[in-house]
Write a protein that holds these residues in place. Sequence first.
Motif, mmCIF file in Angstrom:
data_model
loop_
_atom_site.group_PDB
_atom_site.id
_atom_site.type_symbol
_atom_site.label_atom_id
_atom_site.label_comp_id
_atom_site.label_asym_id
_atom_site.label_seq_id
_atom_site.Cartn_x
_atom_site.Cartn_y
_atom_site.Cartn_z
ATOM 1 N N ARG A 1 0.830 -1.202 0.000
ATOM 2 C CA ARG A 1 0.000 0.000 0.000
ATOM 3 C C ARG A 1 0.865 1.253 0.000
ATOM 4 N N VAL A 2 1.064 1.827 -1.162
ATOM 5 C CA VAL A 2 1.840 3.058 -1.307
ATOM 6 C C VAL A 2 1.013 4.049 -2.125
ATOM 7 N N PHE A 3 1.524 5.271 -2.260
ATOM 8 C CA PHE A 3 0.848 6.280 -3.084
ATOM 9 C C PHE A 3 1.419 6.183 -4.502
ATOM 10 N N PRO A 4 0.680 5.550 -5.427
ATOM 11 C CA PRO A 4 1.258 5.222 -6.740
ATOM 12 C C PRO A 4 1.658 6.427 -7.573
ATOM 13 N N ASP B 1 8.813 11.159 -2.207
ATOM 14 C CA ASP B 1 7.624 11.796 -1.649
ATOM 15 C C ASP B 1 6.784 10.809 -0.837
ATOM 16 N N ASN B 2 6.798 9.531 -1.217
ATOM 17 C CA ASN B 2 6.136 8.519 -0.401
ATOM 18 C C ASN B 2 6.776 8.441 0.983
ATOM 19 N N ARG C 1 13.389 9.094 -7.583
ATOM 20 C CA ARG C 1 12.552 9.995 -8.379
ATOM 21 C C ARG C 1 11.454 9.257 -9.143
ATOM 22 N N ALA C 2 11.492 7.934 -9.132
ATOM 23 C CA ALA C 2 10.516 7.145 -9.886
ATOM 24 C C ALA C 2 9.161 7.159 -9.193
ATOM 25 N N TYR C 3 8.086 7.041 -9.984
ATOM 26 C CA TYR C 3 6.756 6.900 -9.408
ATOM 27 C C TYR C 3 6.655 5.546 -8.705
ATOM 28 N N ALA C 4 5.958 5.519 -7.587
ATOM 29 C CA ALA C 4 5.792 4.268 -6.848
ATOM 30 C C ALA C 4 5.085 3.215 -7.694
#
Length: 236
Positions: A86-89, A95-96, A130-133
């Motif tokens: 459960r992360v902020f995709p 930032d997560n 820096r990658a999106y989750a």
Amino acid sequence: MLDVKNLYAGYGIVPVIEDVTLSVKAGEILLIGGENGAGKSTLMGAIAGFNKPTAGEVLLEGQPLQGLAPEKIAKSGLRLVLDGHRVFPELSVYDNLRMGAAARRGDRTGLSAAIDEIYEVFPILKEKHRAYARDLSGGQQQMLALGQAFVAQPKVLLCDEPSMGLAQALLPPILSFLRRWAETGTAVVIVEQHLQVTAPYADRAMIIERGTVKFECPAAELENRLKTMETPEGAA
């Protein structure tokens, strides 16, 4: 640190866990096992405030938690890491991790040090900061979810099925991290199916069956206790 006394909980009028009692001290890891549907996740949700207990007590450092909203329980120092990564995709890895620090606003030095430690333990997160989750693998998302919780520095960590969706080879690094984390003084509860892999990292083990505690023992004795249960009565 965490005391659960005679807890009953379920969903609506359907009971799931009955008369469950457990305790976890600072610096200790308690492993909870049991078959699917035994009530393990329901227990974690009831402790963390996501489903309301129908009876019993949940105490954090002697203070009652039952009846509090999940966010207030989190601010009190208890954190639940759910299964399923459960992360902020839509947020970056960095930032997560920052989102995990909501409980320590104003502590920029502590936040920076905690994030640096996560990057040291899980170098892939630093590489992909820096990658999106959403673009991380399942194992990397689980590392990130644990990183969020670590940044918050809770007194008690509940970790529900850290191996969910992972190759089993990825579990030991996560368990090593949890062992290292517990040794800083955090009380840790791990719900896990892979008991043989997880037990060496734990201090005590508890098996839940049909919503009740079947037995509790030192983690080092778990394998023998399970074998004893499997041995037919009267067998040599």
